[in-house]
Each structure stands twice: as C-alpha cells, then as structure tokens.
Design an enzyme around this catalytic site. Structure first.
Site, PDB file in Angstrom:
ATOM      1  N   HIS A   1     -77.604 -90.448  -9.867  1.00 21.54           N
ATOM      2  CA  HIS A   1     -77.164 -89.573 -10.947  1.00 21.54           C
ATOM      3  C   HIS A   1     -78.270 -89.551 -11.992  1.00 21.54           C
ATOM      4  O   HIS A   1     -79.121 -90.447 -12.038  1.00 21.54           O
ATOM      5  CB  HIS A   1     -75.853 -90.087 -11.550  1.00 21.54           C
ATOM      6  CG  HIS A   1     -75.304 -89.229 -12.642  1.00 21.54           C
ATOM      7  ND1 HIS A   1     -74.928 -87.920 -12.447  1.00 21.54           N
ATOM      8  CD2 HIS A   1     -75.073 -89.504 -13.968  1.00 21.54           C
ATOM      9  CE1 HIS A   1     -74.476 -87.414 -13.589  1.00 21.54           C
ATOM     10  NE2 HIS A   1     -74.562 -88.352 -14.522  1.00 21.54           N
TER      11      HIS A   1
ATOM     12  N   ASP B   1     -74.006 -85.810 -21.220  1.00 20.92           N
ATOM     13  CA  ASP B   1     -73.956 -85.614 -19.776  1.00 20.92           C
ATOM     14  C   ASP B   1     -73.017 -84.452 -19.463  1.00 20.92           C
ATOM     15  O   ASP B   1     -71.810 -84.537 -19.685  1.00 20.92           O
ATOM     16  CB  ASP B   1     -73.458 -86.897 -19.106  1.00 20.92           C
ATOM     17  CG  ASP B   1     -73.594 -86.881 -17.595  1.00 20.92           C
ATOM     18  OD1 ASP B   1     -73.759 -85.795 -17.015  1.00 20.92           O
ATOM     19  OD2 ASP B   1     -73.527 -87.966 -16.984  1.00 20.92           O
TER      20      ASP B   1
ATOM     21  N   CYS C   1     -75.807 -82.700 -10.776  1.00 21.68           N
ATOM     22  CA  CYS C   1     -76.317 -83.347 -11.988  1.00 21.68           C
ATOM     23  C   CYS C   1     -77.790 -83.064 -12.269  1.00 21.68           C
ATOM     24  O   CYS C   1     -78.174 -82.834 -13.419  1.00 21.68           O
ATOM     25  CB  CYS C   1     -76.071 -84.852 -11.925  1.00 21.68           C
ATOM     26  SG  CYS C   1     -76.943 -85.726 -10.588  1.00 21.68           S
TER      27      CYS C   1
END
Length: 257
Positions: free
Chosen positions: A112, A126, A75
């Site tokens: 995250h 995202d 991420c």
C-alpha cells in the site's frame, strides 16, 4: 498531463468538482478540501486489472486515466494523483509505503502507499484504501503510531520517504499475482452523502464466472443485490461515472498473467 502546469491542475480540479479560486487558505484546510473532493469523485476500482491492464505509476499515465479518462484506480494511482496535485498546489507532500493486514497478518512491503504532509504534527492523508478517507495526525517516529486502522483492516507505515516510481514492482504484482486481493475479485466503490455505493464481483477460480453484486449503504441501512453482467456497464456509468467501461468477463480474467 503535467499536473504542475497551470492547465493540468485546472483539469484536475474540474475532475474533482473544485474551483481554484474557491480553495481554502491554510495548509490543513487545503489538504482536507482537495482530498475530500477527490475521494468523493474518483472511485476506488480495479476493473482495468481484470481487463488485462497492468497498473502503472507514471504520473502522466495516472493523470490520463483518472483525470482525462475519468476512471478510478487503486492506491498507487489514487494517492499518486493526490500527491502530485497537492505538490502542484504548493503542499510539500511525500509518500510512504505500508504493509496491509486484512486479518491474516501483514502482507508484503509496499503493498500500500499513503500520502503524508510533513509538519508538527505530520498529517496522514489516504484516499486509496478502498473505504473511508483517512486524514489524521501521525507520528512516524513512534513505532506504535505507525499502525493505521480503517474499518476491519489496518496497515503499518514504513517511516522511509519514497518516490512513486519505487512502487512500480508492487503495482505490477497487484495486477498479476494470484496472491493479490485485486486479481481474485472485482471492486468499484465510491462514497455518497450518507453512505457508500459498492459494486463487487467475486470470481470463481475454477469456472472464471463472475457474480456481480451491488451494495448500497445509507446511514444504518444496507441493501445488497445481484447485478446481471449485461447490466454492469449501465450501473457503472450511472452510479460511478465510469462511461464506456469494459467490465471483466470470463475470457479476460487473468489473461495478462
């Protein structure tokens, strides 16, 4: 590589299969087009972690690996790359940390990171959660609205705006901690037109042996089968566009801890 430089953004767009002249007008359309293209071309993968690499959050390092070396990332790298690309294209994107709940309760802060485009309403985008891309309005002022579901997992966004370098500690933790989900298994995944291709590798904590499996989802059909370690490099190249990979082997797993 500086994504804000003309040559930098051109190389990024080439990496994700877009031409600057064909980018749509309008903020939401532009964000959607760029995020969708990156999500389709740059895999979510943690192979480097198991080869001894600690994930970095420096923009130049992320661009080198994901754009120039044509690898994927987790991420911090995937959404970090998207952040700087959107900013280079004139989109005032920002970052927010989040706690992930994969079924056993929420994990650590900043476990995250996601991109938000401020506005009325703000837009959450995202490309780094390991599954479908998330693109939807979000109200960060509403505590109930900060919970984001994605398949069987979810995360809770922190309302504070952050900079990418603030996630360096958690990127290292994910790379080295035995409590991180990334050190206990291997994953490389990418969407396809009607589904998804995923290579996984579950690591036996005692022997260090890795059992590789390929999962192919097409619409409602799902096929899963074993992949021999010797066939992993070819499969990563053919399916995910990762050339000359060094897939994790028993001797490499955890050597950086």
């Amino acid at each position: 590589m500086d994504l804000c430089a003309r040559g930098g953004i051109a190389r990024y767009l080439d990496r994700i299969g877009l031409d600057e002249a064909d980018l749509p007008n309008g903020l939401e359309a532009l964000v959607s087009a760029v995020a969708t293209a990156q999500h389709a071309r740059v895999p979510f993968e943690n192979l480097g972690i198991h080869a001894g690499r600690v994930v970095g959050v420096e923009p130049a390092r992320i661009a080198q690996r994901l754009v120039d070396d044509r690898r994927g990332g987790i991420c911090y790298e995937l959404n970090g790359l998207l952040l700087y690309a959107l900013r280079a294209l004139g989109v005032p994107a920002v970052l927010h940390g989040a706690r992930v709940d994969s079924g056993a309760g929420f994990g650590p802060a900043d476990g995250h990171v996601a991109v938000v485009v401020p506005g009325d309403p703000a837009m959450l985008v995202d490309v780094g959660f390991g599954g479908d891309m998330i693109l939807r309005p979000i109200d960060l002022a509403d505590p109930a609205g900060r919970d984001v579901s994605a398949g069987a997992a979810r995360y809770r966004i922190d309302p504070a705006v952050r900079e990418l370098d603030e996630f360096a500690g958690m990127a290292r933790w994910h790379s080295t901690s035995g409590q991180s989900r990334f050190t206990g298994s291997v994953i490389c995944t990418l969407p396809v037109d009607a589904g998804r291709r995923t290579m996984t590798g579950r690591i036996d904590p005692e022997s260090g042996r890795i059992d590789y499996r390929m999962i192919e989802v097409d619409g409602d059909s799902r096929r899963e089968y074993a992949v021999a370690a010797a066939d992993v490099p070819g499969r990563l190249s053919d399916v995910f566009g990762i050339d000359d990979p060094r897939p994790p082997m028993r001797s490499a797993v955890g050597r950086h801890r």
